[in-house]
Write an enzyme that holds these catalytic residues in place. Structure first.
Site, mmCIF file in Angstrom:
data_model
loop_
_atom_site.group_PDB
_atom_site.id
_atom_site.type_symbol
_atom_site.label_atom_id
_atom_site.label_comp_id
_atom_site.label_asym_id
_atom_site.label_seq_id
_atom_site.Cartn_x
_atom_site.Cartn_y
_atom_site.Cartn_z
ATOM 1 N N SER A 66 -4.324 34.983 12.850
ATOM 2 C CA SER A 66 -4.159 33.926 11.854
ATOM 3 C C SER A 66 -2.734 33.927 11.337
ATOM 4 O O SER A 66 -2.048 34.960 11.353
ATOM 5 C CB SER A 66 -5.147 34.148 10.697
ATOM 6 N N HIS B 270 -5.065 39.010 9.834
ATOM 7 C CA HIS B 270 -5.027 37.939 8.838
ATOM 8 C C HIS B 270 -3.636 37.333 8.697
ATOM 9 O O HIS B 270 -3.477 36.107 8.620
ATOM 10 C CB HIS B 270 -5.499 38.496 7.486
ATOM 11 N N TYR C 146 -10.204 39.278 -0.011
ATOM 12 C CA TYR C 146 -10.776 38.274 -0.927
ATOM 13 C C TYR C 146 -11.529 38.928 -2.061
ATOM 14 O O TYR C 146 -12.435 39.716 -1.830
ATOM 15 C CB TYR C 146 -11.729 37.347 -0.176
#
Length: 336
Positions: free
Chosen positions: A175, A145, A53
């Protein structure tokens, strides 16, 4: 804010999690700090970020801006022991100037083809980078992720288990992953004595994915059944209000977020949602969050990611919205 047990770990976390994806990127540092402070004031203590991010916000970025900002906030207010801190690895794309076009727009197709993945050395180095940026010696929850089909699961799972043994991670999660992979992961962990994931972070909301949806990132009927029969695996729902489309018919018309949901089922569920929201004197967005907070089969921890202080203040009252049995039944039964 109410607390909830994370799976069957015995660890209590706040029932509404706060995502920091946009912090350090589109959300200014001042507004990010205000949102974090207000979340703590409201009793929130479950923070979520990732090492990637937000690489896509700035040409040449390698990500990490969100973790760096959280690190500054944690140190400035001595907050580290007050929060349950989650981050993720595996989704930083290999650097290339072609990741951005001449106008600075990201090339997501190229990024997805070059994610660094979940190799053992990759995860070890990624976690060390995250810990450095966050200014801590451990994270409470560490996710893969983006599920990596190109790396043997045995390699990934053994490395992750080693990170827990080393004290750098308390719990593991996954995820953007299909149900069959979750079962394979659990079987391998049991067979080899490796630490198994306790959290699953997927896109999940009140609208149901349309027929024929093939996304590995969205909870469908099969995955929901799997989670209901495996309560030790906690569902953390990202994009729970689908970019805020529930409050604004104009916004959801043609919005890319609707691509996975459009169909007659949507209209039927939105109609009942609007009725219940009106009865409660609140907004559809808040009603969706309240509905998710009431779920227990499986239980759901919604993960909100407000871009502005105003968006946060608009959503946080959802924790006090109470749905009665009749309203829950109507919302559950709605559909084409």
């Amino acid at each position: 804010m109410e607390m909830i047990e994370l799976g069957r770990t015995g660890t209590q976390v706040s029932k509404l999690a706060l995502g920091a994806m946009q912090m350090g990127g589109v959300t200014s540092e001042a507004d990010s700090i205000r949102i974090l402070d207000r979340y703590r004031e409201a009793g929130g203590a479950f923070l979520d970020t990732a090492d990637c991010y937000e690489w896509w916000r700035h040409v040449g970025s390698r990500g990490g801006e969100s973790e760096e900002l959280l690190g500054r906030w944690l140190r400035a207010g001595n907050h580290r022991d007050q929060v349950f801190l989650a981050t993720k690895g595996s989704a930083v794309p290999a650097y290339s100037p072609d990741l951005w076009d001449a106008d600075g727009n990201p090339d997501w197709e190229l990024a997805r083809k070059t994610f660094e993945g979940a190799g053992a050395d990759t995860l070890r180095h990624a976690l060390d980078g995250s810990l450095r940026r966050l200014g801590t010696d451990h994270v409470d929850l560490y996710y893969v992720h983006v599920d990596d089909l190109g790396t043997p699961l045995e390699e990934t799972l053994e490395a992750l288990s080693g990170l827990v043994t080393a004290g750098k991670v308390r719990y593991l999660g996954w995820s953007n992953v299909r149900t069959w992979r979750l079962e394979r992961i659990r079987q391998l962990c049991e067979r080899h004595g490796w630490v198994a994931p306790v959290a699953l972070q997927q896109q999940h909301s009140y609208l149901r994915p349309k027929a024929g949806n093939t996304s590995a990132s969205i909870v469908g009927a099969e995955q929901q059944d799997y989670l209901a029969t495996h309560p030790d695996l906690q569902l953390v729902a990202y994009s729970p209000i689908l970019k805020g489309i529930y409050d604004d018919p104009a916004k959801r018309s043609g919005h890319w977020m609707m691509d996975n949901y459009e169909g007659p089922d949507v209209d039927a569920r939105l109609a009942v949602l609007a009725e219940v929201a009106a009865e409660l004197g609140t907004t559809p967005n808040r009603t969706v969050l309240a509905w998710l907070l009431h779920q227990n089969d499986p239980s759901v921890i919604p993960l909100i990611g407000p871009r502005t202080v105003e968006q946060f203040e608009d959503l946080i009252p959802a924790v006090d919205v109470k749905l009665d049995a009749s309203q829950l039944a109507r919302l559950d039964a709605a559909g084409a």
